[in-house]
Design a protein around this motif. Structure first.
Motif, PDB file in Angstrom:
ATOM      1  N   MET A   1       0.842  -1.166   0.000  1.00  0.00           N
ATOM      2  CA  MET A   1       0.000   0.000   0.000  1.00  0.00           C
ATOM      3  C   MET A   1       0.894   1.237   0.000  1.00  0.00           C
ATOM      4  O   MET A   1       1.888   1.289   0.708  1.00  0.00           O
ATOM      5  N   THR A   2       0.515   2.231  -0.820  1.00  0.00           N
ATOM      6  CA  THR A   2       1.303   3.447  -0.917  1.00  0.00           C
ATOM      7  C   THR A   2       0.419   4.686  -0.841  1.00  0.00           C
ATOM      8  O   THR A   2      -0.785   4.633  -1.097  1.00  0.00           O
ATOM      9  N   ASN A   3       1.058   5.786  -0.513  1.00  0.00           N
ATOM     10  CA  ASN A   3       0.508   7.123  -0.679  1.00  0.00           C
ATOM     11  C   ASN A   3       1.500   7.859  -1.552  1.00  0.00           C
ATOM     12  O   ASN A   3       2.712   7.616  -1.458  1.00  0.00           O
ATOM     13  N   HIS A   4       1.005   8.760  -2.391  1.00  0.00           N
ATOM     14  CA  HIS A   4       1.924   9.507  -3.238  1.00  0.00           C
ATOM     15  C   HIS A   4       1.425  10.924  -3.459  1.00  0.00           C
ATOM     16  O   HIS A   4       0.246  11.217  -3.298  1.00  0.00           O
ATOM     17  N   GLU A   5       2.378  11.799  -3.812  1.00  0.00           N
ATOM     18  CA  GLU A   5       2.054  13.169  -4.175  1.00  0.00           C
ATOM     19  C   GLU A   5       3.161  13.705  -5.072  1.00  0.00           C
ATOM     20  O   GLU A   5       4.307  13.249  -4.999  1.00  0.00           O
ATOM     21  N   LEU A   6       2.808  14.653  -5.925  1.00  0.00           N
ATOM     22  CA  LEU A   6       3.790  15.342  -6.735  1.00  0.00           C
ATOM     23  C   LEU A   6       4.171  16.627  -6.020  1.00  0.00           C
ATOM     24  O   LEU A   6       3.303  17.415  -5.643  1.00  0.00           O
ATOM     25  N   ARG A   7       5.489  16.806  -5.824  1.00  0.00           N
ATOM     26  CA  ARG A   7       5.981  17.975  -5.109  1.00  0.00           C
ATOM     27  C   ARG A   7       7.258  18.472  -5.779  1.00  0.00           C
ATOM     28  O   ARG A   7       8.243  17.760  -5.854  1.00  0.00           O
ATOM     29  N   ASP A   8       7.222  19.710  -6.293  1.00  0.00           N
ATOM     30  CA  ASP A   8       8.413  20.327  -6.889  1.00  0.00           C
ATOM     31  C   ASP A   8       9.040  19.463  -7.980  1.00  0.00           C
ATOM     32  O   ASP A   8      10.237  19.196  -7.942  1.00  0.00           O
ATOM     33  N   GLU A   9       8.259  19.008  -8.930  1.00  0.00           N
ATOM     34  CA  GLU A   9       8.730  18.174 -10.049  1.00  0.00           C
ATOM     35  C   GLU A   9       9.211  16.791  -9.618  1.00  0.00           C
ATOM     36  O   GLU A   9       9.909  16.104 -10.353  1.00  0.00           O
ATOM     37  N   ILE A  10       8.866  16.411  -8.393  1.00  0.00           N
ATOM     38  CA  ILE A  10       9.306  15.129  -7.851  1.00  0.00           C
ATOM     39  C   ILE A  10       8.087  14.367  -7.322  1.00  0.00           C
ATOM     40  O   ILE A  10       7.270  14.921  -6.589  1.00  0.00           O
ATOM     41  N   LEU A  11       7.984  13.110  -7.725  1.00  0.00           N
ATOM     42  CA  LEU A  11       6.937  12.227  -7.209  1.00  0.00           C
ATOM     43  C   LEU A  11       7.435  11.630  -5.904  1.00  0.00           C
ATOM     44  O   LEU A  11       8.489  10.997  -5.869  1.00  0.00           O
ATOM     45  N   VAL A  12       6.681  11.851  -4.834  1.00  0.00           N
ATOM     46  CA  VAL A  12       7.029  11.309  -3.519  1.00  0.00           C
ATOM     47  C   VAL A  12       6.100  10.135  -3.250  1.00  0.00           C
ATOM     48  O   VAL A  12       4.882  10.279  -3.275  1.00  0.00           O
ATOM     49  N   VAL A  13       6.696   8.958  -3.024  1.00  0.00           N
ATOM     50  CA  VAL A  13       5.921   7.739  -2.777  1.00  0.00           C
ATOM     51  C   VAL A  13       6.287   7.212  -1.395  1.00  0.00           C
ATOM     52  O   VAL A  13       7.457   6.945  -1.121  1.00  0.00           O
ATOM     53  N   ASN A  14       5.284   7.097  -0.533  1.00  0.00           N
ATOM     54  CA  ASN A  14       5.464   6.510   0.798  1.00  0.00           C
ATOM     55  C   ASN A  14       4.920   5.091   0.758  1.00  0.00           C
ATOM     56  O   ASN A  14       3.723   4.901   0.539  1.00  0.00           O
ATOM     57  N   ILE A  15       5.781   4.134   0.969  1.00  0.00           N
ATOM     58  CA  ILE A  15       5.364   2.730   0.972  1.00  0.00           C
ATOM     59  C   ILE A  15       5.049   2.338   2.409  1.00  0.00           C
ATOM     60  O   ILE A  15       5.907   2.417   3.286  1.00  0.00           O
ATOM     61  N   GLU A  16       3.793   1.922   2.619  1.00  0.00           N
ATOM     62  CA  GLU A  16       3.336   1.625   3.976  1.00  0.00           C
ATOM     63  C   GLU A  16       2.981   0.155   4.180  1.00  0.00           C
ATOM     64  O   GLU A  16       2.581  -0.232   5.271  1.00  0.00           O
ATOM     65  N   GLY A  17       3.093  -0.631   3.136  1.00  0.00           N
ATOM     66  CA  GLY A  17       2.768  -2.049   3.232  1.00  0.00           C
ATOM     67  C   GLY A  17       3.028  -2.693   1.894  1.00  0.00           C
ATOM     68  O   GLY A  17       3.524  -2.041   0.969  1.00  0.00           O
ATOM     69  N   PRO A  18       2.722  -3.955   1.751  1.00  0.00           N
ATOM     70  CA  PRO A  18       2.960  -4.634   0.484  1.00  0.00           C
ATOM     71  C   PRO A  18       2.350  -3.873  -0.698  1.00  0.00           C
ATOM     72  O   PRO A  18       1.249  -3.331  -0.609  1.00  0.00           O
ATOM     73  N   LEU A  19       3.104  -3.797  -1.782  1.00  0.00           N
ATOM     74  CA  LEU A  19       2.664  -3.069  -2.969  1.00  0.00           C
ATOM     75  C   LEU A  19       1.513  -3.805  -3.646  1.00  0.00           C
ATOM     76  O   LEU A  19       1.541  -5.024  -3.779  1.00  0.00           O
ATOM     77  N   GLU A  20       0.504  -3.032  -4.067  1.00  0.00           N
ATOM     78  CA  GLU A  20      -0.675  -3.585  -4.716  1.00  0.00           C
ATOM     79  C   GLU A  20      -0.780  -3.055  -6.141  1.00  0.00           C
ATOM     80  O   GLU A  20      -0.300  -1.962  -6.439  1.00  0.00           O
ATOM     81  N   ALA A  21      -1.417  -3.805  -7.023  1.00  0.00           N
ATOM     82  CA  ALA A  21      -1.595  -3.378  -8.408  1.00  0.00           C
ATOM     83  C   ALA A  21      -2.297  -2.024  -8.477  1.00  0.00           C
ATOM     84  O   ALA A  21      -1.933  -1.159  -9.283  1.00  0.00           O
ATOM     85  N   ALA A  22      -3.278  -1.797  -7.618  1.00  0.00           N
ATOM     86  CA  ALA A  22      -4.014  -0.525  -7.609  1.00  0.00           C
ATOM     87  C   ALA A  22      -3.104   0.654  -7.285  1.00  0.00           C
ATOM     88  O   ALA A  22      -3.348   1.770  -7.762  1.00  0.00           O
ATOM     89  N   ASP A  23      -2.044   0.436  -6.508  1.00  0.00           N
ATOM     90  CA  ASP A  23      -1.093   1.518  -6.216  1.00  0.00           C
ATOM     91  C   ASP A  23      -0.493   2.058  -7.512  1.00  0.00           C
ATOM     92  O   ASP A  23      -0.383   3.274  -7.697  1.00  0.00           O
TER      93      ASP A  23
END
Length: 123
Positions: free
Chosen positions: A1-23
């Motif tokens: 599971m992830t959360n993400h945001e675009l900040r200053d031309e950079i994609l920030v991805v926080n991985i909080e658990g096993p990665l899922e296809a929907a992520d």
């Protein structure tokens, strides 16, 4: 599971658990919209305490497909995490992707941001 945001031309991805296809579907939607307007993404900053793996085989395939479709449009990837997988991942991935990859320990978030913000010199 992830959360993400675009900040200053950079994609920030926080991985909080096993990665899922929907992520990867959600991330691709955000990145594709950005790329339509800007052409390239300066970088990706991936935060993870340690690499949690993929929820299932579909998640692994979605991850590989995302990399295949986007790696030429991303300049740099910084992995801010601890653990053996996080440490060796850039060495392996550098053979397969266009983007520069670099590992930073979880205590080196500042240097990771600095590295991502440096201009890439293309030959």
């Amino acid at each position: 599971m992830t959360n993400h945001e675009l900040r200053d031309e950079i994609l920030v991805v926080n991985i909080e658990g096993p990665l899922e296809a929907a992520d990867f579907t959600k991330i691709a939607h955000s990145v594709d919209a950005y790329l339509e307007q800007h052409g390239t993404l300066r970088g990706v900053l991936i935060y993870a305490k340690s690499f949690p793996g993929w929820k299932d085989f579909d998640a692994l395939l979605a991850h590989l497909n995302f990399v295949k479709e986007h790696h030429r449009k991303i300049e740099k990837v910084a992995v801010v995490a601890d653990g053996v997988v996080a440490n060796i991942m850039p060495n392996i991935a550098n053979h397969f992707v266009h983007a520069q990859l670099r590992h930073f320990s979880s205590s080196d978030e500042g240097p990771a941001w600095d590295w991502l913000r440096q201009t890439v010199k293309h030959p």
